[in-house]
Design a protein around this motif. Structure first.
Motif, PDB file in Angstrom:
ATOM      1  N   ASP A  72      41.049  45.929  43.130  1.00  0.00           N
ATOM      2  CA  ASP A  72      41.382  44.736  42.324  1.00  0.00           C
ATOM      3  C   ASP A  72      40.810  43.452  42.923  1.00  0.00           C
ATOM      4  O   ASP A  72      41.074  42.357  42.430  1.00  0.00           O
ATOM      5  CB  ASP A  72      42.896  44.625  42.100  1.00  0.00           C
ATOM      6  N   GLN A  77      36.324  38.736  38.082  1.00  0.00           N
ATOM      7  CA  GLN A  77      37.539  39.015  38.866  1.00  0.00           C
ATOM      8  C   GLN A  77      38.087  37.722  39.497  1.00  0.00           C
ATOM      9  O   GLN A  77      39.285  37.444  39.421  1.00  0.00           O
ATOM     10  CB  GLN A  77      37.148  39.977  39.991  1.00  0.00           C
ATOM     11  N   SER A 133      43.953  30.170  43.362  1.00  0.00           N
ATOM     12  CA  SER A 133      43.766  30.599  41.968  1.00  0.00           C
ATOM     13  C   SER A 133      42.447  30.093  41.389  1.00  0.00           C
ATOM     14  O   SER A 133      41.977  30.604  40.382  1.00  0.00           O
ATOM     15  CB  SER A 133      44.941  30.134  41.118  1.00  0.00           C
ATOM     16  N   GLN A 178      41.673  36.221  38.567  1.00  0.00           N
ATOM     17  CA  GLN A 178      42.763  36.358  39.546  1.00  0.00           C
ATOM     18  C   GLN A 178      42.685  35.405  40.716  1.00  0.00           C
ATOM     19  O   GLN A 178      43.588  35.370  41.543  1.00  0.00           O
ATOM     20  CB  GLN A 178      42.736  37.773  40.154  1.00  0.00           C
TER      21      GLN A 178
END
Ligand SMILES: NC(=O)C1=CN([C@@H]2O[C@H](COP(=O)(O)OP(=O)(O)OC[C@H]3O[C@@H](n4cnc5c(N)ncnc54)[C@H](OP(=O)(O)O)[C@@H]3O)[C@@H](O)[C@H]2O)C=CC1
Ligand SMILES: CC(C)(CO)C(=O)C(=O)O
Length: 313
Positions: A137, A37, A56, A41
């Protein structure tokens, strides 16, 4: 100063992320799902109070890469209590390389485990006052304006390593305090947390919702007094100012305050039932203090665990 954060969940992601934002040298030691993850992201913090932050490319490593990354000065331990054994195994190379451990878990019993394994001189005391959660997320949601860390040496000395860590946090938006009475501060936080966690989970409601019932404020205040009695028996009495602050909170009918344990419970996640509420109930029994409401809160959480394990939530 080189910092390792074991975990990039609500606490690890928030405090580690704020350090990254301030330009500090932070490495996140994470498991495979979280690593994927973060690689895909990056790390994102959403905070109405303190501003959003997105990076990032955070440094996120797996357990088997830690040998190549050491040494670290401090390892922030930000797992849940039920993951403590795995987490200790994961950070072992960093500790062997000389890192101090700063555990930010709620509760007290992890200190006994860490002290027994590493010795008190390797383990700092610490606590976090924050309300944060992780979305599916992986975004860290900061839910109010709390961003407080309290830490220090267990023996009360003001060491060079703690001063260096404090200076590192001072470059960030985190409000970190280096104190000479961290164990007492942890007991104080325990009284606060165990009261809020046991009452909001038992009632499945916020402090304000409980306060709006006929006996709700009285019951929360009684729980506070019982837990303050435990802290006093353990040698860490809480101050009158502290109790006054929380008595006021428990009479605030507009408060939306809940413990992170209730957020976890309502999301069907695991809860730190034994580590926090069960630990308090056990210590009460050892000291011969009668605490039926606390026992009921613990049983309620254990029954939740039974239903969760059986897939009947
Ligand atoms: N959330 C809050 O508002 C507050 C929480 N606390 C306390 O802070 C502690 C942490 O809570 P919180 O941040 O909410 O929990 P989260 O579940 O959000 O985060 C814990 C993280 O630790 C990771 N982790 C666990 N074991 C390992 C391991 N062996 N290797 C790598 N990563 C690991 C988990 O990884 P994975 O994703 O792989 O499971 C997870 O991301 C708890 O004791 C809690 O009670 C204290 C104050 C407020
Ligand atoms: C004390 C409190 C409620 C806020 O930091 C907490 O630790 C939690 O929600 O787990």
């Amino acid at each position: 100063m080189r910092i390792l954060s074991l975990g990039a969940g609500a606490l690890g992601g928030y405090f580690g992320g704020r350090l990254v934002e301030a330009g500090a040298d932070v490495t996140f030691l994470v498991r495979q799902r979280r690593r994927a993850q973060l690689q895909a992201q990056g790390l994102a913090i959403r905070s109405a109070a303190c501003g959003d932050f997105v990076c990032s490319s955070v440094r996120a490593i797996a357990q088997d890469e830690l040998d190549d990354e050491a040494p670290f000065d401090v390892a922030l331990l930000t797992c849940k209590a039920y993951d403590l054994e795995d987490a200790m195994a994961a950070i072992e190379p960093a500790i062997e390389g000389g890192a101090a451990i700063l555990p930010l878990l709620n509760g007290l019993s992890h200190m006994e485990v860490l002290n027994a394994r590493y010795g008190r001189e390797r383990v700092l005391g610490g606590l976090a006052k924050i309300a944060a959660t992780v979305t599916t997320d992986g975004t860290i949601l900061h839910l109010n304006d709390w961003r407080y860390l309290v830490f220090g040496e267990q023996d009360g000395s003001i060491s060079a390593r703690c001063s260096a860590l404090k200076a590192t946090f001072d470059g960030s938006s985190v409000e970190a305090s280096l104190v000479d009475n961290v164990v007492g501060r942890m007991w104080e936080k325990f009284v606060h947390l165990a009261t809020v966690a046991s009452m909001t989970c038992l009632m499945r409601a916020s402090v304000g919702e409980i306060a709006r019932t006929p006996r709700g404020s009285a019951q929360m205040t009684s729980m506070l007094e019982t837990l303050a009695g435990l802290a006093a028996e353990a040698g860490y009495p809480v101050s009158e100012d502290f109790k006054t602050e929380y008595r006021r909170l428990f009479h605030d009918a507009s408060s939306s305050y809940t413990a992170s344990m209730l957020r976890d419970l309502e999301s069907g996640k695991r809860v730190e039932a034994d580590h926090i509420v069960g630990y308090a109930a056990d210590r009460m029994r050892q000291f011969g203090i009668d605490a039926p409401l606390l026992e009921a809160a613990h049983t309620h959480l254990k029954a939740y665990e039974e239903r969760r394990a059986a897939g009947r939530l």
